[in-house]
Design an enzyme around this catalytic site. Structure first.
Site, PDB file in Angstrom:
ATOM      1  N   ARG A  23       6.759 -18.065 -13.530  1.00 51.66           N
ATOM      2  CA  ARG A  23       6.934 -16.616 -13.496  1.00 51.66           C
ATOM      3  C   ARG A  23       7.258 -16.077 -12.103  1.00 51.66           C
ATOM      4  O   ARG A  23       7.605 -14.911 -11.947  1.00 51.66           O
ATOM      5  CB  ARG A  23       5.697 -15.914 -14.085  1.00 51.66           C
ATOM      6  N   ARG A  65     -12.609  -9.295 -16.191  1.00 49.89           N
ATOM      7  CA  ARG A  65     -12.159 -10.686 -16.251  1.00 49.89           C
ATOM      8  C   ARG A  65     -12.740 -11.439 -15.061  1.00 49.89           C
ATOM      9  O   ARG A  65     -12.651 -10.981 -13.932  1.00 49.89           O
ATOM     10  CB  ARG A  65     -10.631 -10.748 -16.216  1.00 49.89           C
ATOM     11  N   CYS A 113      -2.834  -7.616 -22.868  1.00 46.94           N
ATOM     12  CA  CYS A 113      -2.916  -6.987 -21.545  1.00 46.94           C
ATOM     13  C   CYS A 113      -1.846  -7.461 -20.574  1.00 46.94           C
ATOM     14  O   CYS A 113      -1.905  -7.148 -19.391  1.00 46.94           O
ATOM     15  CB  CYS A 113      -4.305  -7.177 -20.949  1.00 46.94           C
ATOM     16  N   ARG A 121      -8.868  -6.947 -13.125  1.00 47.38           N
ATOM     17  CA  ARG A 121      -8.528  -8.200 -12.430  1.00 47.38           C
ATOM     18  C   ARG A 121      -9.441  -8.325 -11.212  1.00 47.38           C
ATOM     19  O   ARG A 121      -9.090  -7.873 -10.119  1.00 47.38           O
ATOM     20  CB  ARG A 121      -7.073  -8.188 -11.971  1.00 47.38           C
ATOM     21  N   ASN A 160       1.990 -12.515 -19.763  1.00 43.53           N
ATOM     22  CA  ASN A 160       2.648 -12.949 -18.513  1.00 43.53           C
ATOM     23  C   ASN A 160       2.571 -14.468 -18.373  1.00 43.53           C
ATOM     24  O   ASN A 160       3.555 -15.131 -18.070  1.00 43.53           O
ATOM     25  CB  ASN A 160       1.986 -12.301 -17.288  1.00 43.53           C
ATOM     26  N   ASP A 161       1.368 -15.006 -18.590  1.00 43.67           N
ATOM     27  CA  ASP A 161       1.222 -16.461 -18.492  1.00 43.67           C
ATOM     28  C   ASP A 161       1.646 -17.159 -19.772  1.00 43.67           C
ATOM     29  O   ASP A 161       2.240 -18.235 -19.729  1.00 43.67           O
ATOM     30  CB  ASP A 161      -0.233 -16.828 -18.153  1.00 43.67           C
ATOM     31  N   HIS A 185       0.820  -1.215   0.000  1.00 39.64           N
ATOM     32  CA  HIS A 185       0.000   0.000   0.000  1.00 39.64           C
ATOM     33  C   HIS A 185       0.848   1.258   0.000  1.00 39.64           C
ATOM     34  O   HIS A 185       0.486   2.267  -0.585  1.00 39.64           O
ATOM     35  CB  HIS A 185      -0.943  -0.012   1.204  1.00 39.64           C
ATOM     36  N   GLU A 206      -3.605 -17.099 -23.125  1.00 35.11           N
ATOM     37  CA  GLU A 206      -2.424 -17.141 -22.259  1.00 35.11           C
ATOM     38  C   GLU A 206      -1.903 -18.567 -22.057  1.00 35.11           C
ATOM     39  O   GLU A 206      -0.945 -18.782 -21.331  1.00 35.11           O
ATOM     40  CB  GLU A 206      -2.719 -16.458 -20.919  1.00 35.11           C
TER      41      GLU A 206
HETATM   42  C1  PEP Z   1      -1.295 -12.364 -18.167  1.00 32.48           C
HETATM   43  O1  PEP Z   1      -1.163 -13.540 -17.827  1.00 32.48           O
HETATM   44  O2  PEP Z   1      -0.580 -11.802 -19.022  1.00 32.48           O
HETATM   45  C2  PEP Z   1      -2.298 -11.515 -17.509  1.00 32.48           C
HETATM   46  C3  PEP Z   1      -2.537 -10.292 -17.930  1.00 32.48           C
HETATM   47  O3  PEP Z   1      -2.957 -12.023 -16.428  1.00 32.48           O
HETATM   48  P1  PEP Z   1      -2.328 -12.132 -14.945  1.00 32.48           P
HETATM   49  O4  PEP Z   1      -1.038 -11.342 -14.930  1.00 32.48           O
HETATM   50  O5  PEP Z   1      -3.362 -11.568 -14.042  1.00 32.48           O
HETATM   51  O6  PEP Z   1      -2.122 -13.602 -14.805  1.00 32.48           O
HETATM   52 MG    MG Z   2      -2.674 -14.510 -16.672  1.00 39.90          MG
END
Ligand code: PEP
Ligand code: MG
Length: 570
Positions: free
Chosen positions: A465, A332, A502, A296, A454-455, A189, A431
């Protein structure tokens, strides 16, 4: 010293070290039953006083707190009145005959250790909140070791082991130009508040920061996460120049806020924001975002004791819709499991949580929970341009099954006589590699794709990750990952559906022209990153971007690709 830059900017000033001594155990044990009852009553009273204190900070007109600060104080109040905390403290008083202050110190310590040991960065960040409420209770039990900050001199850089959310909220920061802390993470925070107030901050500097003394000269580089203590003249001169350049650059970027993201040859690009609650909506427009590409929602399910009810969830999504100025908001559905756990949802410990019971898999197994969220989103859909996005899809059956639950949610609402947007758009996150490879199949079932790099990166490269040991292998510029991204964009367009991206790659300036060249038209990222990406888009044309894409696809390693993209940027 190297830490994590969580709020960008450069500050040069003098250190003020926030002194904080830990409350110490007295070791006094209780004798009679009467003493036990008295200590429990004192504990209850201290909690009540701490709640009153937070309530009065909240309603103080002098402080006129922002909505997000109020929400943080609400979280503190919720933690203070947490039944588990109370039960554990009473257990220590009655079973172990500890006095109330010692019981609180021990229970808080256990909670803090538990949260600090969690894999999820967000949950680790909650340890500071718990320490903070412990200090408040101890203050009213007359046992706190805490000293609150005085009035700061101009140009102060606050140095601390950690700064609790309530400390930073009530601190007079009019003279503070920077924060550096030993502990903390991107989602603590303190980091969130420093960023929202535009004060440069570096967290996670480690123990070495403990060597800083009051009045040391400090350079704080919130862009690169660096802290210099009593630097040489040459470094100061260098940073005075960097600071002037940064300020000029930040001013120029901010001025782009209302300018559309259009390439020099007229290609319109959408820049959207990733958010975790309706409170983030103000930032989206402040930085020139054109809507929300990823909400999210699982973040709303954390920091609580129970699943939010349909009405509560309706409130969350309606709030976002009302603040969206009628721009699209992609909601989402919950993505729990993996690194994101809910304290009240007892997921079993798994050997491979990222390959296990997560996101859509949980929702399709526990449809009674899924339908509540879908009904809440549908009910809110009459207040704005809401869309539904399904996470972690790996095959077409999952999409069909989820759409079936959505149809049930709609039927129930019709039966209940509640209004909703019957044509609400449904999309999927791409993803999982199988989803990327079968984008042509999925495209026939949905209205849009959003690529979650990211995934996608972790699943394609078999690199966790969250695991620091293999983080050097986590590489979105690997030719395999790039081929998948390019394939998804191509297939999406071939089937006339909208494709966004995203994951964090959307905010990486090194990737912008390459993604443009692939044909990506919608980038979604943290709001503060939007101006820098827009600046790249408005200064280049599509021919350049396509040439970069073509050249990159002929290269065989990310080393070569990165060197080329970096060189091209300069
Ligand atoms: C991703 O996986 O790229 C994504 C945007 O979702 P998260 O980072 O919430 O897994
Ligand atoms: Mg993801």
């Amino acid at each position: 010293m190297k830490g994590i830059g969580v709020s960008p900017g450069i500050s040069i000033g003098r250190a003020f070290v926030l002194g904080k001594t830990e409350a110490a155990l007295s070791g006094v044990l209780l004798g009679s039953e009467a003493e036990i009852s008295q200590e429990i009553a004192q504990f209850d009273q201290a909690v009540g006083q701490a709640v009153d204190e937070f309530e009065s900070i909240k309603s103080s007109t002098d402080l006129s707190l922002a909505e997000e600060d109020q929400a943080i104080l609400d979280t503190q109040i919720e933690l203070l009145t947490d039944p588990q905390l109370k039960a554990d403290v009473i257990e220590k008083i009655t079973a172990d005959r500890k006095n109330s202050a010692d019981a609180v110190i021990e229970v808080i310590k256990t909670f803090v250790q538990l949260f600090e040991g969690m894999d999820d960065e967000y949950m680790r960040g909650r340890a500071a909140d718990i320490k903070d409420i412990g200090d408040r209770i101890l203050k009213y039990l007359g046992a706190a070791g805490n000293s609150l900050p005085p009035n700061f001199e101009p140009n102060t850089i606050v140095i601390a082991e950690d700064i609790s959310p309530s400390e930073i909220i009530i601190m007079d920061i009019s003279q503070v130009i920077g924060f550096a802390t030993q502990a903390g993470s991107k989602t603590s925070h303190t980091a969130i508040i420093a960023k929202s107030k535009g004060i440069p901050a570096v967290v996670g500097c480690g123990d070495e920061l403990g060597t800083v003394r009051n009045d040391d000269m400090i350079i704080l580089d919130g862009i690169n996460g660096l802290v210099y203590v009593n630097p040489e003249r040459t470094i100061i001169d260098d940073y005075l120049e960097k600071k002037a350049t940064y300020q000029q650059w930040a001013g120029k970027l901010k001025a782009l806020k209302d300018q559309p993201a259009v390439t020099t040859d007229g290609k319109k690009i959408t820049l959207s924001a990733n958010i975790g609650s309706a409170d983030d909506m103000a930032d989206v427009f402040e930085f020139g975002g054109q809507g929300v590409g990823l909400f999210r929602t699982e973040l709303l399910f954390m920091n609580r004791d129970t699943f939010p009810t349909e009405d509560e969830q309706f409130g969350f999504y309606k709030n976002a819709a009302l603040r969206s100025k009628n721009k699209p908001v992609i909601i989402r559905t919950i993505d729990i499991g993996g690194d994101k756990q809910l304290p009240y949802f007892n997921l079993q410990v798994e050997l491979n949580p990222f390959l296990g019971y997560r996101a859509i898999r949980i929702c399709l197994d526990r449809t009674e929970l899924f339908i509540i969220q879908l009904k809440a989103i549908l009910r809110a859909s009459v207040f704005g341009d809401l869309k539904i996005m399904l996470p972690m899809i790996s095959n077409v059956q999952e999409v069909r099954a989820a759409k079936q639950v959505l149809a049930e949610a709609k039927t129930t609402l019709l039966y209940e006589g509640v209004a909703f947007n019957n044509n609400i758009k449904v999309g999927v996150m791409i993803e999982v590699p199988s989803a990327a490879v079968t984008a042509d199949i999925l495209a026939k079932e949905v209205d849009f794709f959003s690529i979650g790099t990211n995934d996608l990166c972790q699943y394609t490269l078999a690199v966790d990750r969250m695991n620091e040991k293999v983080s050097h292998l986590y590489d979105p510029f690997n030719p395999g990952v790039l081929r998948l991204i390019s394939h998804v964009i191509e297939q999406g367009h071939k089937h006339h559906i909208h494709v966004g991206l995203c994951g964090e790659m959307a905010s990486d300036p090194i990737a912008t022209l390459l993604l443009l060249g692939m044909g990506l038209e919608d980038f979604s990222m943290s709001a503060a990153s939007i101006p820098a990406i827009k600046n790249i888009i408005i200064n280049h044309n599509m021919d350049e971007a396509k040439a970069i894409y073509k050249n990159v696809m002929e290269m065989d390693s990310s080393e070569e690709i990165l060197a080329y993209l970096k060189g091209h940027r300069e």
